[in-house]
Write a protein that holds these residues in place. Structure first.
Motif, PDB file in Angstrom:
ATOM      1  N   TYR A 119      -8.935   1.214  -4.184  1.00 29.17           N
ATOM      2  CA  TYR A 119      -8.540   0.657  -2.884  1.00 29.17           C
ATOM      3  C   TYR A 119      -8.715   1.723  -1.804  1.00 29.17           C
ATOM      4  O   TYR A 119      -8.306   2.869  -1.976  1.00 29.17           O
ATOM      5  N   GLY A 146       0.836  -1.204   0.000  1.00 30.30           N
ATOM      6  CA  GLY A 146       0.000   0.000   0.000  1.00 30.30           C
ATOM      7  C   GLY A 146       0.863   1.243   0.000  1.00 30.30           C
ATOM      8  O   GLY A 146       1.990   1.247  -0.515  1.00 30.30           O
ATOM      9  N   GLN A 147       0.349   2.273   0.657  1.00 32.42           N
ATOM     10  CA  GLN A 147       0.961   3.599   0.568  1.00 32.42           C
ATOM     11  C   GLN A 147       2.427   3.632   0.995  1.00 32.42           C
ATOM     12  O   GLN A 147       3.279   4.115   0.264  1.00 32.42           O
ATOM     13  N   ILE A 148       2.749   3.112   2.179  1.00 29.27           N
ATOM     14  CA  ILE A 148       4.109   3.314   2.709  1.00 29.27           C
ATOM     15  C   ILE A 148       5.131   2.382   2.053  1.00 29.27           C
ATOM     16  O   ILE A 148       6.340   2.601   2.167  1.00 29.27           O
ATOM     17  N   ASP A 150       1.035  -9.131  -1.665  1.00 29.98           N
ATOM     18  CA  ASP A 150      -0.106  -8.382  -1.122  1.00 29.98           C
ATOM     19  C   ASP A 150      -1.328  -9.271  -1.290  1.00 29.98           C
ATOM     20  O   ASP A 150      -1.374 -10.126  -2.191  1.00 29.98           O
ATOM     21  N   ALA A 151      -2.331  -9.061  -0.414  1.00 28.42           N
ATOM     22  CA  ALA A 151      -3.599  -9.766  -0.596  1.00 28.42           C
ATOM     23  C   ALA A 151      -4.188  -9.413  -1.969  1.00 28.42           C
ATOM     24  O   ALA A 151      -4.938 -10.204  -2.542  1.00 28.42           O
ATOM     25  N   ARG A 152      -3.846  -8.222  -2.488  1.00 25.52           N
ATOM     26  CA  ARG A 152      -4.236  -7.824  -3.850  1.00 25.52           C
ATOM     27  C   ARG A 152      -2.992  -8.009  -4.727  1.00 25.52           C
ATOM     28  O   ARG A 152      -2.083  -7.179  -4.709  1.00 25.52           O
ATOM     29  N   GLU A 196       5.641  -3.099  10.770  1.00 28.41           N
ATOM     30  CA  GLU A 196       5.349  -1.683  11.029  1.00 28.41           C
ATOM     31  C   GLU A 196       4.560  -1.579  12.332  1.00 28.41           C
ATOM     32  O   GLU A 196       4.018  -2.544  12.850  1.00 28.41           O
ATOM     33  N   LYS A 197       4.454  -0.366  12.843  1.00 25.82           N
ATOM     34  CA  LYS A 197       3.766  -0.139  14.114  1.00 25.82           C
ATOM     35  C   LYS A 197       2.258  -0.191  13.940  1.00 25.82           C
ATOM     36  O   LYS A 197       1.790   0.126  12.849  1.00 25.82           O
ATOM     37  N   TYR A 203       5.420   6.126  17.685  1.00 26.83           N
ATOM     38  CA  TYR A 203       6.553   7.019  17.384  1.00 26.83           C
ATOM     39  C   TYR A 203       7.024   7.717  18.659  1.00 26.83           C
ATOM     40  O   TYR A 203       8.216   7.819  18.942  1.00 26.83           O
ATOM     41  N   PHE A 237      -6.580   1.461   4.927  1.00 28.00           N
ATOM     42  CA  PHE A 237      -7.154   1.035   6.213  1.00 28.00           C
ATOM     43  C   PHE A 237      -7.331   2.213   7.157  1.00 28.00           C
ATOM     44  O   PHE A 237      -8.121   2.148   8.092  1.00 28.00           O
ATOM     45  N   HIS A 284      -1.369  -7.251  11.459  1.00 29.21           N
ATOM     46  CA  HIS A 284       0.052  -7.377  11.828  1.00 29.21           C
ATOM     47  C   HIS A 284       0.369  -8.689  12.530  1.00 29.21           C
ATOM     48  O   HIS A 284       1.364  -9.344  12.228  1.00 29.21           O
ATOM     49  N   LEU A 307       3.973  -4.716   6.109  1.00 31.40           N
ATOM     50  CA  LEU A 307       3.369  -3.383   5.935  1.00 31.40           C
ATOM     51  C   LEU A 307       1.868  -3.498   5.690  1.00 31.40           C
ATOM     52  O   LEU A 307       1.294  -2.772   4.882  1.00 31.40           O
ATOM     53  N   THR A 308       1.250  -4.428   6.399  1.00 28.84           N
ATOM     54  CA  THR A 308      -0.206  -4.606   6.283  1.00 28.84           C
ATOM     55  C   THR A 308      -0.896  -3.687   7.302  1.00 28.84           C
ATOM     56  O   THR A 308      -0.244  -3.079   8.149  1.00 28.84           O
ATOM     57  N   PRO A 309      -2.229  -3.577   7.264  1.00 33.83           N
ATOM     58  CA  PRO A 309      -2.941  -2.777   8.271  1.00 33.83           C
ATOM     59  C   PRO A 309      -2.739  -3.333   9.685  1.00 33.83           C
ATOM     60  O   PRO A 309      -2.448  -4.521   9.859  1.00 33.83           O
ATOM     61  N   HIS A 310      -2.940  -2.467  10.679  1.00 28.76           N
ATOM     62  CA  HIS A 310      -2.696  -2.865  12.076  1.00 28.76           C
ATOM     63  C   HIS A 310      -3.334  -4.207  12.428  1.00 28.76           C
ATOM     64  O   HIS A 310      -2.718  -5.055  13.055  1.00 28.76           O
TER      65      HIS A 310
HETATM   66  N1  LIG Z   1       0.943   5.540   5.314  1.00 27.68           N
HETATM   67  C1  LIG Z   1       1.940   6.004   6.046  1.00 27.68           C
HETATM   68  O1  LIG Z   1       2.327   7.188   5.911  1.00 27.68           O
HETATM   69  C2  LIG Z   1       2.648   5.109   7.028  1.00 27.68           C
HETATM   70  C3  LIG Z   1       3.856   5.582   7.562  1.00 27.68           C
HETATM   71  C4  LIG Z   1       4.548   4.746   8.417  1.00 27.68           C
HETATM   72  C5  LIG Z   1       4.038   3.511   8.746  1.00 27.68           C
HETATM   73  N2  LIG Z   1       2.849   3.095   8.253  1.00 27.68           N
HETATM   74  C6  LIG Z   1       2.358   1.770   8.668  1.00 27.68           C
HETATM   75  O2  LIG Z   1       2.486   0.888   7.552  1.00 27.68           O
HETATM   76  C7  LIG Z   1       1.420  -0.042   7.520  1.00 27.68           C
HETATM   77  C8  LIG Z   1       0.683   0.067   6.209  1.00 27.68           C
HETATM   78  O3  LIG Z   1       0.227   1.387   6.045  1.00 27.68           O
HETATM   79  P1  LIG Z   1      -0.246   1.922   4.606  1.00 27.68           P
HETATM   80  O4  LIG Z   1      -0.554   3.358   4.770  1.00 27.68           O
HETATM   81  O5  LIG Z   1       0.730   1.503   3.566  1.00 27.68           O
HETATM   82  O6  LIG Z   1      -1.631   1.113   4.462  1.00 27.68           O
HETATM   83  P2  LIG Z   1      -2.466   0.810   3.135  1.00 27.68           P
HETATM   84  O7  LIG Z   1      -3.872   0.598   3.551  1.00 27.68           O
HETATM   85  O8  LIG Z   1      -2.174   1.858   2.098  1.00 27.68           O
HETATM   86  O9  LIG Z   1      -1.845  -0.560   2.594  1.00 27.68           O
HETATM   87  C9  LIG Z   1      -2.008  -1.805   3.238  1.00 27.68           C
HETATM   88  C10 LIG Z   1      -1.764  -2.908   2.202  1.00 27.68           C
HETATM   89  O10 LIG Z   1      -1.842  -4.177   2.865  1.00 27.68           O
HETATM   90  C11 LIG Z   1      -2.632  -5.076   2.051  1.00 27.68           C
HETATM   91  N3  LIG Z   1      -3.190  -6.084   2.955  1.00 27.68           N
HETATM   92  C12 LIG Z   1      -4.219  -5.956   3.832  1.00 27.68           C
HETATM   93  N4  LIG Z   1      -4.363  -7.080   4.564  1.00 27.68           N
HETATM   94  C13 LIG Z   1      -3.420  -7.946   4.120  1.00 27.68           C
HETATM   95  C14 LIG Z   1      -3.061  -9.271   4.487  1.00 27.68           C
HETATM   96  N5  LIG Z   1      -3.690  -9.914   5.485  1.00 27.68           N
HETATM   97  N6  LIG Z   1      -2.074  -9.886   3.813  1.00 27.68           N
HETATM   98  C15 LIG Z   1      -1.422  -9.241   2.812  1.00 27.68           C
HETATM   99  N7  LIG Z   1      -1.709  -7.976   2.417  1.00 27.68           N
HETATM  100  C16 LIG Z   1      -2.676  -7.332   3.094  1.00 27.68           C
HETATM  101  C17 LIG Z   1      -3.652  -4.190   1.374  1.00 27.68           C
HETATM  102  O11 LIG Z   1      -4.147  -4.800   0.208  1.00 27.68           O
HETATM  103  C18 LIG Z   1      -2.819  -2.927   1.093  1.00 27.68           C
HETATM  104  O12 LIG Z   1      -2.166  -2.991  -0.157  1.00 27.68           O
HETATM  105  C19 LIG Z   1       0.575   0.276   8.750  1.00 27.68           C
HETATM  106  O13 LIG Z   1       1.002  -0.534   9.802  1.00 27.68           O
HETATM  107  C20 LIG Z   1       0.918   1.711   9.080  1.00 27.68           C
HETATM  108  O14 LIG Z   1       0.767   1.967  10.467  1.00 27.68           O
HETATM  109  C21 LIG Z   1       2.158   3.854   7.368  1.00 27.68           C
END
Ligand SMILES: NC(=O)c1ccc[n+]([C@@H]2O[C@H](COP(=O)([O-])OP(=O)(O)OC[C@H]3O[C@@H](n4cnc5c(N)ncnc54)[C@H](O)[C@@H]3O)[C@@H](O)[C@H]2O)c1
Length: 372
Positions: free
Chosen positions: A169, A14-16, A37-39, A96-97, A191, A172, A79, A73-76
């Motif tokens: 998409y 995803g994003q990070i 990724d699940a996707r 990730e946290k 943090y 989360f 993890h 790097l999945t949703p909380h």
């Molecule tokens: N976005 C940020 O700026 C940022 C910064 C630092 C840390 N984080 C941490 O990174 C993690 C991800 O954040 P994000 O913003 O990238 O989230 P996001 O929602 O953009 O991406 C999450 C990805 O995980 C995939 N996913 C969901 N469940 C899954 C599973 N069971 N198995 C495999 N893939 C799965 C989703 O399809 C998606 O592509 C979180 O823990 C968040 O706390 C995010």
């Protein structure tokens, strides 16, 4: 023990993930060889963008014999399950946290890793940043005397976002923010807590008070029920005696930038936003009311997410402890849960978990490298 260049897999595109994959090209000591990724289409897109050799299903990445460490790097809420499966596959998870939402899950991961002779890594790794290493050096050298207290606060009303288009998409952050485990306390709190543990050590006792200000809130064009506190406040009694006020809120308007302050018997230190690696610190000494700017003396002042993975890879090679470790991640999960429990049950909570302060970085360390 991993090879000279550790082979890393990444789950959650995803994003990070973009920042991790961009930085991974710069770090010595590890290469990302597969993403999942699940996707599957999200993994394929990231692999094409960053030249990662393989885009796989989660099962196939876990079965990939080349992969030694897995960045999670999945949703909380995913993890724990993903990290558990990584351990079952005989690999080292770096999540990730927050490490998990619930403390028993975090403890279970550590126990399982211990049995299997594997390591657990836990972001955030912003405390490796130049500003935080400089703050650590100042505090350890007695610049503020004996630590008395600290303040950690984030006031951030999440901005309204447009409703997603059909098939788009939805992060989360849109769906989980109003649920237990999704609020700022779990998302941004780590943090602040990793930064404070780096400076002061572990927490011994927690007192909390938490509320939700609205029953419903708008998220991504939809009105959703608020199912968990979104204004979370705690008093943290550190084992070294320092008393910290901690506030993570999405319910009020900010009056300044998020930051951490540490107060001692001989002075005070205003630190940066713990979501960042670099920035100016401000030191006030007992003999003057002026705040003296202090620039970072250490490297890693830009967005260096992934330095915790490089550190884990180096630690696996040499056998030393890694800094962004599961014990600290577990302790942080314990603290955040304890704040909620203290509030709900009208009591102090004495913590059963603890952790060591991570070792400071050596002076003169160049960016994108790590000590052996
Ligand atoms: N976005 C940020 O700026 C940022 C910064 C630092 C840390 N984080 C941490 O990174 C993690 C991800 O954040 P994000 O913003 O990238 O989230 P996001 O929602 O953009 O991406 C999450 C990805 O995980 C995939 N996913 C969901 N469940 C899954 C599973 N069971 N198995 C495999 N893939 C799965 C989703 O399809 C998606 O592509 C979180 O823990 C968040 O706390 C995010």
């Amino acid at each position: 023990m991993v090879g000279l260049v550790a082979k890393v897999g990444l789950i959650g595109c995803g994003q990070i993930s973009g920042k991790y994959l961009e930085n991974a090209k710069r770090f010595e000591g590890f290469d990302v060889v597969a993403v999942a990724d699940a996707r599957l289409e999200a993994a394929q897109a990231r692999a094409a963008e960053y030249g990662v050799p393989r885009a796989l299903s989660v099962d196939d990445l876990l079965a990939d014999p080349e992969v030694e460490i897995v960045i999670n790097l999945t949703p909380h809420r995913a993890h724990y399950d993903v990290a558990r499966r990584v351990l079952e596959a005989g690999k080292h998870p770096y999540s990730e946290k927050p490490l998990t939402i619930y403390r028993d899950d975090a403890r279970w991961l550590l126990a399982m890793a211990g049995e299997k002779g594997l390591r657990v890594g836990a972001a955030p790794d912003t405390f490796f940043g130049g500003a935080w290493q400089t703050a650590r050096k100042l505090i350890d050298s007695g610049a503020i005397g004996e630590p008395v207290g600290a303040l950690a606060n984030l006031h951030a009303r999440p901005p309204s976002r447009p409703a997603p288009k059909d098939g788009e998409y939805v992060s989360f952050y849109m769906t989980d923010f109003l649920e237990y485990g999704g609020s700022w306390a779990f998302d941004r709190g780590p943090y602040y807590l990793h930064a404070l543990i780096n400076l002061l050590g572990p927490v011994a006792r927690v007192t909390g008070s938490a509320r939700k200000t609205w029953e419903q809130r708008e998220r991504g064009g939809r009105v959703l029920p608020v199912n968990a506190p979104t204004h979370v406040s705690g008093i943290l009694d550190f084992a070294n005696g320092a008393v910290c006020q901690f506030l993570m809120t999405a319910d009020v308007y900010a009056t300044g930038l998020p930051h951490v302050e540490v107060y001692g018997t001989e002075g005070s230190l205003r630190c940066i936003d713990p979501n960042n690696f670099g920035g100016t610190l401000f030191l006030r000494k007992a003999d003057s009311a002026d705040l003296h700017p202090v620039e970072p003396e250490f490297g890693y002042t830009g967005n260096s997410r992934g330095v915790g993975v490089a550190d884990l890879a180096a630690a696996l090679r040499s056998g030393r402890p890694h800094r962004a470790n599961g014990e600290m991640g577990c302790h942080v999960v314990d603290i955040v849960n304890a704040i909620h429990e203290s509030s709900a049950e009208d009591c102090h909570v004495r913590l059963e978990t603890t952790c060591e302060r991570p070792a400071p970085l050596p002076p003169g360390l160049a960016d994108w490298t790590i000590d052996p």
